[in-house]
Design a protein around this motif. Structure first.
Motif, PDB file in Angstrom:
ATOM      1  N   HIS B  14      39.935  41.456  40.097  1.00 41.31           N
ATOM      2  CA  HIS B  14      39.543  42.643  39.328  1.00 41.31           C
ATOM      3  C   HIS B  14      38.385  43.375  39.977  1.00 41.31           C
ATOM      4  O   HIS B  14      38.305  44.592  39.938  1.00 41.31           O
ATOM      5  N   ALA B  15      37.499  42.640  40.598  1.00 41.21           N
ATOM      6  CA  ALA B  15      36.383  43.278  41.298  1.00 41.21           C
ATOM      7  C   ALA B  15      36.872  43.927  42.584  1.00 41.21           C
ATOM      8  O   ALA B  15      36.581  45.096  42.867  1.00 41.21           O
ATOM      9  N   CYS B  45      43.086  33.892  33.020  1.00 40.46           N
ATOM     10  CA  CYS B  45      42.750  33.423  31.681  1.00 40.46           C
ATOM     11  C   CYS B  45      43.497  34.256  30.660  1.00 40.46           C
ATOM     12  O   CYS B  45      44.669  34.541  30.801  1.00 40.46           O
ATOM     13  N   SER B 177      38.909  28.469  48.509  1.00 39.42           N
ATOM     14  CA  SER B 177      38.356  29.116  49.686  1.00 39.42           C
ATOM     15  C   SER B 177      37.130  28.309  50.116  1.00 39.42           C
ATOM     16  O   SER B 177      36.044  28.499  49.576  1.00 39.42           O
ATOM     17  N   GLN B 366      33.023  37.655  39.815  1.00 41.93           N
ATOM     18  CA  GLN B 366      32.634  36.332  39.333  1.00 41.93           C
ATOM     19  C   GLN B 366      31.781  35.579  40.351  1.00 41.93           C
ATOM     20  O   GLN B 366      31.018  34.693  39.993  1.00 41.93           O
ATOM     21  N   GLY B 372      34.622  37.202  33.280  1.00 39.56           N
ATOM     22  CA  GLY B 372      35.376  38.273  32.635  1.00 39.56           C
ATOM     23  C   GLY B 372      35.894  39.320  33.597  1.00 39.56           C
ATOM     24  O   GLY B 372      35.257  39.636  34.597  1.00 39.56           O
TER      25      GLY B 372
END
Ligand SMILES: Cc1cc2nc3c(=O)[nH]c(=O)nc-3n(C[C@H](O)[C@H](O)[C@H](O)COP(=O)(O)OP(=O)(O)OC[C@H]3O[C@@H](n4cnc5c(N)ncnc54)[C@H](O)[C@@H]3O)c2cc1C
Ligand SMILES: Nc1nc2c(ncn2[C@@H]2O[C@H](COP(=O)(O)OP(=O)(O)OP(=O)(O)O)[C@@H](O)[C@H]2O)c(=O)[nH]1
Ligand SMILES: [Mg+2]
Lengths: 462, 619
Positions: B14-15, B45, B177, B366, B372
């Motif tokens: 998402h980032a 999630c 990773s 994150q 989130g």
């Protein structure tokens, strides 16, 4: 948001009114010399361009309009060498309070900010010139003017006001936290807000704040000393009364009306309550320029007083000017009927009939009659009948009083909002604002604590 | 093959997606790398996006020209308006999405961006070569970029725990990773260890919904995005059920087997998304906990069991799930698990989300210690914008706490000792009433346009909307109702409010009983489109509160204007408390305002600092 004092240059009168023949103004901060250059001139009127350190110089102080206020001596301490650790300019003028105030005003117009009580000491501390204990001792103890004030200061140091306020904060957190939790977690099961019950709880807290505030003026008086002005026509015996109350011949007394030209102040101990008694120029129309100025100053100082004693002469008829003085008094007037040792022209009964709201005390500065009762009456008007041993928790700082008042106003708005179905987000905003205000007394960080409490109290999140 | 990029984004979560989109929109050539091309914008999630604080973030990102709002609108299968009765500050949207549709929509959107090259590949090392960063992939292929945004989520040295079973892994069976984490550590970047968890996924047809409470969606007039025409879908329901004492007993009896309690996990979890074992232990008196059953998508039988995140062994999960009404016959599709991962210790970050010690190296999501999707997207956008500005030699784009939740989020990240994954909350915002979801565009779109993230067309529409609101505001100010006019009589009939004198519509709207919709009705006026009436109503009704917040903000801005030089020598300042000195050296605040928000820095410390700075003639 944490508060901090800005780095502006501060100025204040550093001698209490009435202390000795000279008065001191101190200006501390990076701008001290610049401000000095703006308001000070050589005795010749030339601008001052060099500031030899710690050398005492003679000079003139100019008002913002450019007129000469006073002839003074001044000296400059360079940064790091003064009491505060900052650049500091000291100006010694001629004692009269109004005079000093004019000099101070000139400094403020030139860019200084009026120092808060204790701010010089605070800066001294911050600049490493004093350690914390010394600084607190200076601010809270040395300034205490009587034994009782000293006691109160000690109580403060032990943090009793803080403890009481913290308790109120805890109660407010208990109200706010479920509201906040429900706002952020609308889908979790959190008990809904019960408006009436919450309003009742807050009303109780408001009452407690009102109680604290009810004593605040007195507390501040204990810490800062009350200002009590002796006012009246010339020759009624104001100066004689001051001397009597002080127990020493401080002021010149003559039978000539208009003897006192500028005011004189002395601090007395009224059974533990410090009061600054100010003797003033008698109020009358006059052609004498000096006296006229004195009368103007008297009117000004009366505006700032905690209490005005209207002194009347029992041997003379009441004049319309005196009547006006009693009626226009902003406080409940305290009339002191002096010279009751003389054949009575003006009587206590007559005055009581005329001014039912006023309190009248018969005294004689000559014989000392009625003076004990006068002292007790002054004390009572200033701080009530209270015996402060019963009230260990006192608000003694204007800053604290203002914080409590602010909190109270927000909480009243919450109570109102609760009954008017105001939405929870707004209630929360006001509750938070109240907590922030109280936090200025206790130093508590509100936001962090709300979040900690939300998760300590409720099981939230998926 | 293209070898050089302006910006490389590591991670298409998402980032990363938000970052790449922003950088490309600003006109830079962008490389977007992901461990697995199938998992772009993957939601490890909850299939849910938004809610108080989080929904505000989405609106803000959207107002600035970001994409999470648009993608969510297109992939939603249920939309709800939350806190509708609790006041304008906290009203928020929350969407249930189809996870697969979400991923597909995001992938297609990014694939359409001409300046983005998106590919699969694990970055194993970053090397600084003169002014550039070289990215080396596991296959040996390498790229160069002038700026790099690391958005690797929970993958760095990820470790999954299910009871005593523990293995190196990214979320949901993906690659961890490890090489990259080691490489970064070798370059002096400091990490700490966090953990999070997720519940089991279960099969839909094994659930007895008749024992649960249906949670239908709302039919709303708008979605998240300001720009995309809103196309509501027939809402798909979620379902509510509860745990009970039996559930809790099983969990208590098996607590020693939970990775969280057996000592197997050392990472710190968050209070914001607790595991069910955490809830049972920390709130022993609570008789039941909510469980929401949420569809993972329209074309799958998988259901998400919100509220029962766990690190217990699968057999125990199975046992306690079956105690929950409606789940008696439940079939687990995938067990719940906890995951531990590395996060960048936040004191290494500056407000631009650049690592202070590494020019051109940004981190977002994150990896920065948040939790989130929305928080990740917000940081992705900011890191993307600032990578762009770094390349063009411009000052970082920093939003104030008074301007946006994004500002609150970034500021909290860099000034707070984060001891757990961070989640945005409305209670973190000091200017909550100003930061409403419906006015995000009015707060931020101007910035978005200047940053080239908002197109001319969008900007034009925005200006028109703003003009319409202004015009209506003027209308309310300039028009009055007289006590006995027909309108005033209708007003009294409808609300009981009797006007005593000629009163402006604006004043009437300020009364708690009066809604704008009612005023329009009485005046026979059309309602405004979308949320414009909400904006107007809130501006008028809460004017007093809003002005108060504005005043507070002025004080804030004064402290933010006082900059602290990056190499400021705190040791030279006498009288700073030990704690303050330590914290200031650690966080290196950029302004006095930031310094004031660091815990342990007292007002006296701030004053000391200010005096010292002025004394030494620092601006
Ligand atoms: C098990 C679990 C439970 C969670 N529970 C919650 C919750 O209850 N509530 C909540 O709000 N949030 C929760 N989250 C958090 C939320 O999912 C994340 O905050 C969000 O997805 C983070 O987005 P991101 O972009 O930072 O990282 P991610 O979405 O994780 O994306 C990381 C990206 O980096 C890529 N990547 C990693 N390493 C490399 C490499 N070396 N080279 C190339 N690409 C790489 C990956 O392929 C991936 O595309 C949970 C996350 C997990 C894993
Ligand atoms: N008999 C008698 N005379 C008094 C009393 N109090 C003051 N006097 C006399 O009254 C005269 C004026 O007294 P001051 O104290 O100078 O009066 P004042 O009000 O200060 O006068 P100004 O300074 O001129 O305004 C002096 O001669 C005093 O001795 C008193 O109680 N009884
Ligand atoms: Mg006199």
């Amino acid at each position: 948001m944490k508060e901090m004092s800005e780095l502006d240059t501060i100025a204040a009168i550093s001698t209490p009114p009435g202390e000795g023949g000279i008065g001191i103004i101190r200006i501390s901060g990076a701008e001290a010399a610049r401000i000095g250059a703006q308001i000070l001139r050589h005795p010749s009127g030339k601008r001052i361009t060099s500031w030899p350190e710690r050398q005492v110089r003679l000079g003139l102080v100019l008002s913002p309009e450019g007129t000469v206020i006073d002839e003074v001596i001044y000296f400059l301490f360079k940064k790091g060498r003064s009491y505060t650790g900052e650049e500091l300019l000291e100006i010694q003028g001629h004692g009269g309070y109004q005079n000093l105030k004019k000099i101070l005003n000139a400094a403020i117009k030139a860019g200084a900010r009026l120092a808060e009580p204790g701010e010089f000491t605070k800066r001294a501390f911050l600049n490493g010139r004093l350690d914390l204990v010394q600084a607190e001792a200076v601010i809270d103890l040395i300034r205490a003017k009587t034994d009782l004030a000293h006691q109160v200061a000690l109580t403060q140091l032990r943090g009793e006001l803080s403890a009481v306020v913290q308790e109120l904060e805890d109660q407010l957190f208990e109200i706010l936290v479920p509201i906040e939790a429900a706002l952020d977690y609308p889908e979790d099961d959190i008990p809904p807000l019960v408006r009436e019950q919450t309003a009742n709880k807050i009303t109780v807290i408001c009452r407690r704040l009102e109680e604290l505030l009810a004593n605040a003026d007195q507390g501040i008086i204990l810490r800062e000393a009350a200002t009590v002005v002796l006012a009246g026509r010339p020759n009624v015996g104001k100066s004689s009364l001051l001397n009597r109350l002080l127990g020493e011949e401080r002021v010149i007394v003559t039978p000539i009306p208009g003897t006192t030209r500028d005011f004189v102040a002395e601090t007395i101990d009224l059974d533990g309550v410090p009061a600054r008694l100010i003797d003033t120029a008698g109020l009358r129309e006059s052609d004498d320029l000096v006296e006229k100025a004195g009368v103007e100053r008297t009117k000004e100082i009366m505006k700032e007083a905690n209490l005005i004693l209207v002194v009347l002469d029992a041997g003379e008829e009441l004049t319309p000017a005196e009547e006006e003085m009693v009626i226009n008094s902003k406080h409940k007037p305290l009339i002191v009927l002096n010279k009751t040792d003389l054949p009575a022209v003006l009587t206590e009964e007559e005055l009581k009939g005329k001014f039912p709201a006023a309190q009248v005390l018969s005294v004689s500065a000559k014989t000392g009659a009625g003076l004990t009762a006068l002292k007790a009456a002054i004390r009572e008007v200033l701080i009530g009948r209270r015996d402060f041993e019963e009230h260990p928790v006192l608000v003694t700082r204007l800053r604290h009083k203002e914080a409590l008042e602010e909190a109270l106003a927000y909480l009243r708005s919450v109570v109102q909002g609760l009954s008017r179905q105001q939405s929870e987000d707004l209630l929360a905003i006001d509750l938070r604002a109240a907590l922030e205000a109280l936090g200025r007394i206790t130093g508590r960080a509100v936001s962090e604590e709300i979040i900690d409490r939300i998760f300590a109290q409720f099981c939230l999140g998926k | 093959m293209q070898k050089y990029f302006d910006v490389a984004v590591i991670g298409a979560g998402h980032a990363g997606c938000e970052a790449a989109n922003a950088v490309a929109k600003m006109g830079f050539k962008t490389l977007l790398l992901t461990l697995n091309y199938n998992n772009i914008a993957f939601m490890p999630c909850n299939p849910s996006i938004g809610g108080p604080g989080k929904g505000h973030l989405i609106r803000e990102i959207d107002a600035l020209g970001g994409i999470i709002g648009r993608i969510t609108d297109q992939a939603h299968i249920q939309m709800r308006a939350l806190n509708t009765k609790k006041g304008p500050a906290v009203r928020a949207l929350r969407a249930q999405t189809d996870k697969h549709l979400y991923q597909e929509t995001m992938r297609k959107h990014l694939e359409k961006q001409p300046l983005i090259i998106m590919r699969q590949g694990e970055v194993t090392a970053l090397e600084r070569t003169k002014d550039l960063w070289r990215l080396i992939l596991d296959t040996g292929v390498s790229y160069e970029a002038a700026a790099v945004i690391i958005a690797t989520g929970t993958f760095l040295r990820g470790r999954v725990h299910i009871g005593s079973l523990s293995y190196s892994s990214g979320p949901q069976g993906q690659h961890p990773s490890i090489a990259l984490a080691e490489n970064l550590e070798a370059q002096g970047i400091k990490f700490k260890r966090f953990k999070t968890g997720t519940p089991a996924r279960v099969r839909k047809r094994s659930i007895d919904f008749s024992k649960m409470i249906e949670q239908p969606g709302d039919w709303l007039e708008h979605g998240f995005s300001y720009w995309l025409p809103w196309q509501p879908r027939t809402p798909v329901s979620c379902w509510l059920t509860y745990t009970n004492e039996r559930t809790h007993q099983i969990i208590r009896d098996n607590l020693h087997l939970a990775a969280l309690y057996s000592g197997a996990i050392t990472g710190i979890g968050t209070r914001y998304c607790p595991s069910i074992e955490g809830k049972v232990v920390n709130f022993p008196d609570k008789e039941r906990h909510q469980v929401f059953i949420e569809p993972e998508g329209l074309n799958t039988d998988e259901m998400y069991v919100a509220g029962l995140s766990t690190s217990l062994p699968e057999a125990v999960q199975d046992e306690f799930l079956r105690t929950v009404p409606g789940l008696e016959q439940v079939e687990i599709v995938r067990p719940g698990y906890a995951i531990e991962y590395d996060v960048v210790a936040p004191e290494q970050l500056s407000t631009s989300l650049q690592l202070r010690s590494c020019p051109g190296l940004f981190t977002a999501g994150q990896i920065n210690g948040t939790s989130g999707y929305e928080e990740a997207a917000a940081q992705g956008l900011i890191a993307g914008i600032n990578a762009g500005r770094y390349l063009s030699g411009e000052d970082p784009f920093v939003l104030g706490r008074n301007e946006a939740y994004i500002g609150v989020l970034v500021d909290d990240l860099i000034t707070k000792e984060n001891n757990e994954p961070y989640r945005v909350m409305t209670s973190r915002a000091e200017y909550r009433l100003s930061l409403r979801q419906e006015n995000a565009d009015l707060r931020l779109t101007e910035y978005g346009y200047k940053l080239k993230l908002i197109t001319d067309q969008e900007y034009e529409a925005f200006l028109q909307k703003k003009a319409r609101i202004q015009e209506k505001l003027r209308f309310l100010e300039e028009n009055y109702l007289s006590p006995n006019s027909p309108e005033a009589i209708r007003l009294q009939e409808e609300t009981g409010v009797a006007l005593q004198q000629k009163t402006s519509l604006q004043q009437i709207l300020k009364m708690p009983e009066i809604k704008l919709s009612l005023l329009w009705k009485i005046l026979d006026q059309e309602r405004s489109p979308g949320e414009e009436d909400d904006v107007l109503e809130n501006m008028v009704k809460y004017q007093g509160y809003l002005e108060r917040e504005e005043k507070m903000a002025e004080r804030l801005l004064k402290t933010e204007a006082k900059k602290i030089p990056p190499d400021f020598d705190y040791d030279a300042v006498p009288n700073l408390s030990m704690e303050a000195r330590e914290k200031l050296v650690k966080f290196r605040p950029e302004t006095i305002g930031q310094a004031s928000r660091i815990s342990g820095v007292s007002p006296a410390d701030l004053t000391t600092l200010l005096i010292w700075m002025t004394r030494n003639n620092q601006p």
